[in-house]
Each structure stands twice: as structure tokens, then as C-alpha cells.
Design a protein around this motif. Structure first.
Motif, PDB file in Angstrom:
ATOM      1  N   ILE A 155       9.797  -0.500  11.823  1.00 17.00           N
ATOM      2  CA  ILE A 155       8.766   0.641  12.045  1.00 17.00           C
ATOM      3  C   ILE A 155       8.411   0.408  10.155  1.00 17.00           C
ATOM      4  CG2 ILE A 155       9.013   3.088  12.169  1.00 17.00           C
ATOM      5  CD1 ILE A 155       8.565   1.180  14.920  1.00 17.00           C
ATOM      6  N   PHE A 156       7.620   1.046   9.763  1.00 14.54           N
ATOM      7  CA  PHE A 156       6.732   2.146   8.690  1.00 14.54           C
ATOM      8  C   PHE A 156       6.846   2.949   8.578  1.00 14.54           C
ATOM      9  CE2 PHE A 156       5.869  -3.780   9.101  1.00 14.54           C
ATOM     10  CZ  PHE A 156       5.999  -3.147   7.711  1.00 14.54           C
ATOM     11  N   GLU A 157       6.720   3.690   7.599  1.00 15.14           N
ATOM     12  CA  GLU A 157       6.042   5.262   7.868  1.00 15.14           C
ATOM     13  C   GLU A 157       5.505   5.104   6.556  1.00 15.14           C
ATOM     14  OE1 GLU A 157       8.482   9.548   6.492  1.00 15.14           O
ATOM     15  OE2 GLU A 157       9.531   7.646   5.922  1.00 15.14           O
ATOM     16  N   TYR A 158       4.832   6.001   6.452  1.00 17.35           N
ATOM     17  CA  TYR A 158       3.542   6.529   5.440  1.00 17.35           C
ATOM     18  C   TYR A 158       2.989   7.596   5.471  1.00 17.35           C
ATOM     19  CZ  TYR A 158      -0.573   6.032   2.460  1.00 17.35           C
ATOM     20  OH  TYR A 158      -1.489   5.928   1.125  1.00 17.35           O
ATOM     21  N   ASN A 159       3.286   8.464   4.526  1.00 21.78           N
ATOM     22  CA  ASN A 159       2.776   9.904   4.305  1.00 21.78           C
ATOM     23  C   ASN A 159       3.432  10.320   6.154  1.00 21.78           C
ATOM     24  OD1 ASN A 159       1.230   9.907   2.161  1.00 21.78           O
ATOM     25  ND2 ASN A 159      -0.806   9.581   3.388  1.00 21.78           N
ATOM     26  N   HIS A 160       4.692  10.662   5.927  1.00 26.51           N
ATOM     27  CA  HIS A 160       5.337  11.285   7.257  1.00 26.51           C
ATOM     28  C   HIS A 160       5.221  10.636   8.887  1.00 26.51           C
ATOM     29  CE1 HIS A 160       7.621  13.694   4.601  1.00 26.51           C
ATOM     30  NE2 HIS A 160       6.051  14.382   3.154  1.00 26.51           N
ATOM     31  N   GLU A 161       4.383   9.490   8.911  1.00 25.70           N
ATOM     32  CA  GLU A 161       3.745   9.185  10.223  1.00 25.70           C
ATOM     33  C   GLU A 161       4.630   7.697  10.083  1.00 25.70           C
ATOM     34  OE1 GLU A 161      -0.182  11.305  10.899  1.00 25.70           O
ATOM     35  OE2 GLU A 161      -0.538   9.952  10.065  1.00 25.70           O
ATOM     36  N   TYR A 162       4.287   7.289  11.342  1.00 19.31           N
ATOM     37  CA  TYR A 162       4.933   6.352  11.191  1.00 19.31           C
ATOM     38  C   TYR A 162       4.475   4.968  12.123  1.00 19.31           C
ATOM     39  CZ  TYR A 162       9.104   8.647  10.569  1.00 19.31           C
ATOM     40  OH  TYR A 162       9.805   9.669  10.067  1.00 19.31           O
ATOM     41  N   ALA A 188       2.490   6.711  15.802  1.00 17.66           N
ATOM     42  CA  ALA A 188       3.420   7.751  15.865  1.00 17.66           C
ATOM     43  C   ALA A 188       3.771   9.226  15.048  1.00 17.66           C
ATOM     44  CB  ALA A 188       4.918   7.440  16.726  1.00 17.66           C
ATOM     45  N   GLU A 189       3.257   9.901  16.112  1.00 20.22           N
ATOM     46  CA  GLU A 189       4.119  11.063  14.151  1.00 20.22           C
ATOM     47  C   GLU A 189       5.053  11.466  14.018  1.00 20.22           C
ATOM     48  OE1 GLU A 189       1.576  14.740  15.751  1.00 20.22           O
ATOM     49  OE2 GLU A 189       2.111  14.175  17.868  1.00 20.22           O
ATOM     50  N   THR A 190       6.366  10.625  14.960  1.00 23.70           N
ATOM     51  CA  THR A 190       7.837  11.610  14.546  1.00 23.70           C
ATOM     52  C   THR A 190       8.638  10.448  14.692  1.00 23.70           C
ATOM     53  OG1 THR A 190       7.746  12.244  16.767  1.00 23.70           O
ATOM     54  CG2 THR A 190       7.371  14.214  15.140  1.00 23.70           C
ATOM     55  N   ILE A 191       9.886  10.925  14.000  1.00 25.78           N
ATOM     56  CA  ILE A 191      10.641   9.127  14.487  1.00 25.78           C
ATOM     57  C   ILE A 191      11.043   8.738  16.242  1.00 25.78           C
ATOM     58  CG2 ILE A 191      12.570  10.488  13.811  1.00 25.78           C
ATOM     59  CD1 ILE A 191      11.454   7.111  13.075  1.00 25.78           C
ATOM     60  N   LEU A 240       0.830  -1.217   0.287  1.00 26.85           N
ATOM     61  CA  LEU A 240      -0.064  -0.067  -0.073  1.00 26.85           C
ATOM     62  C   LEU A 240       1.010   1.219   0.027  1.00 26.85           C
ATOM     63  CD1 LEU A 240      -2.524  -1.207   2.490  1.00 26.85           C
ATOM     64  CD2 LEU A 240      -3.095  -1.202  -0.105  1.00 26.85           C
ATOM     65  N   GLY A 241       2.862   0.925   0.161  1.00 21.27           N
ATOM     66  CA  GLY A 241       3.342   2.137  -0.013  1.00 21.27           C
ATOM     67  C   GLY A 241       3.965   2.579   1.292  1.00 21.27           C
ATOM     68  N   CYS A 242       3.734   2.127   1.997  1.00 21.77           N
ATOM     69  CA  CYS A 242       4.731   2.003   3.258  1.00 21.77           C
ATOM     70  C   CYS A 242       5.580   1.632   2.863  1.00 21.77           C
ATOM     71  CB  CYS A 242       3.905   1.754   4.588  1.00 21.77           C
ATOM     72  SG  CYS A 242       2.046   1.794   5.271  1.00 21.77           S
ATOM     73  N   SER A 243       6.969   2.166   3.512  1.00 22.70           N
ATOM     74  CA  SER A 243       8.863   1.663   3.369  1.00 22.70           C
ATOM     75  C   SER A 243       9.299   1.149   5.107  1.00 22.70           C
ATOM     76  CB  SER A 243       9.567   2.965   2.915  1.00 22.70           C
ATOM     77  OG  SER A 243       9.017   4.356   3.872  1.00 22.70           O
ATOM     78  N   ILE A 244       9.896   0.750   5.086  1.00 20.28           N
ATOM     79  CA  ILE A 244      10.863   0.532   5.732  1.00 20.28           C
ATOM     80  C   ILE A 244      11.672   1.423   7.064  1.00 20.28           C
ATOM     81  CG2 ILE A 244      11.538  -1.023   6.930  1.00 20.28           C
ATOM     82  CD1 ILE A 244      10.246  -3.378   6.067  1.00 20.28           C
ATOM     83  N   VAL A 245      11.557   1.649   8.258  1.00 24.51           N
ATOM     84  CA  VAL A 245      12.702   2.998   8.465  1.00 24.51           C
ATOM     85  C   VAL A 245      13.299   1.777   8.947  1.00 24.51           C
ATOM     86  CG1 VAL A 245      12.625   4.847  10.198  1.00 24.51           C
ATOM     87  CG2 VAL A 245      10.835   4.532   8.360  1.00 24.51           C
TER      88      VAL A 245
END
Length: 110
Positions: A41-48, A67-70, A24-29
Motif C-alpha cells: 500500500i502506498f501513501e501520497y498526500n494522505h491518500e492510499y 482510498a481516502e483513509t487507512i 514520485l514521492g509515495c511511501s510504502i505503508v
């Protein structure tokens, strides 16, 4: 279901959720630390997001944590946002993930 079979089944459901997040477009951080069994941890639209699970009343639920921030992720400050039963069909799991990521809106009768 035997405990070892159930544990393996739950692990496979979590892997399905991880693969769905990626599709769905998430990337692994790349994280220096992960507090939950080395789960990605996955990031999607600058959220985690991270996947967790909980069992109660004899039923296992998958939980998407957010979470909203890393920095909050690094300090393990994540909110449980969308628990759903582990035994949903693949199609239902995909829908739940789309709702959680706000790709689709929750139906009015949800």
C-alpha cells in the motif's frame, strides 16, 4: 507470448509502477493485512494507493486503486481510479501515474 513469459512480463510492469510511485514521492505503508497478493500500500498526500491488474479482451491493464483513509484500506474498500494498458511505454506509464496522483492534470483532449 507464452503464459509464463507473459506472467513474468506483467509482474515486471507492476514492479516498474511500484518503483515509479516511490520515485514520485509515495511511501510504502506498513500494513497488518493486504488483501491483494501481498501487494504494498502506498501513501501520497494522505491518500492510499494499491496496484492491481485485470485482463479482458486479450489485453492486461494495470489499475491504481485508491482510498481516502487507512481504515478503508484495512477493510479492502478501495476504488479503481486509473486503469491503463500494461503495454504502454515507460514514459506513458509515468504520465498515467502522474495524472492519477494529480501531480499533473489530464490534458484537455484526454
Amino acid at each position: 507470448m507464452y503464459d509464463s513469459k507473459k506472467t513474468e512480463w506483467i509482474k515486471n510492469r507492476i514492479l516498474f509502477v511500484e518503483k515509479t510511485l516511490l520515485s514520485l514521492g509515495c511511501s510504502i505503508v506498513n500494513m497488518p493485512i493486504s488483501y491483494k497478493e501481498n501487494r504494498p500500500i502506498f501513501e501520497y498526500n494522505h491518500e492510499y494507493y494499491r496496484i492491481d491488474r485485470i485482463s479482458f479482451s486479450g489485453r492486461t491493464f494495470i489499475i491504481l486503486e485508491w482510498a481516502e483513509t487507512i481504515e478503508k484500506v484495512i477493510h479492502n474498500i478501495m476504488e479503481d481510479i486509473d486503469p491503463f494498458p500494461c503495454d504502454l511505454s515507460n514514459e506513458e506509464v509515468i504520465k498515467e501515474i502522474k495524472y492519477a496522483l494529480q501531480i499533473e492534470s489530464y490534458p484537455s483532449d484526454y
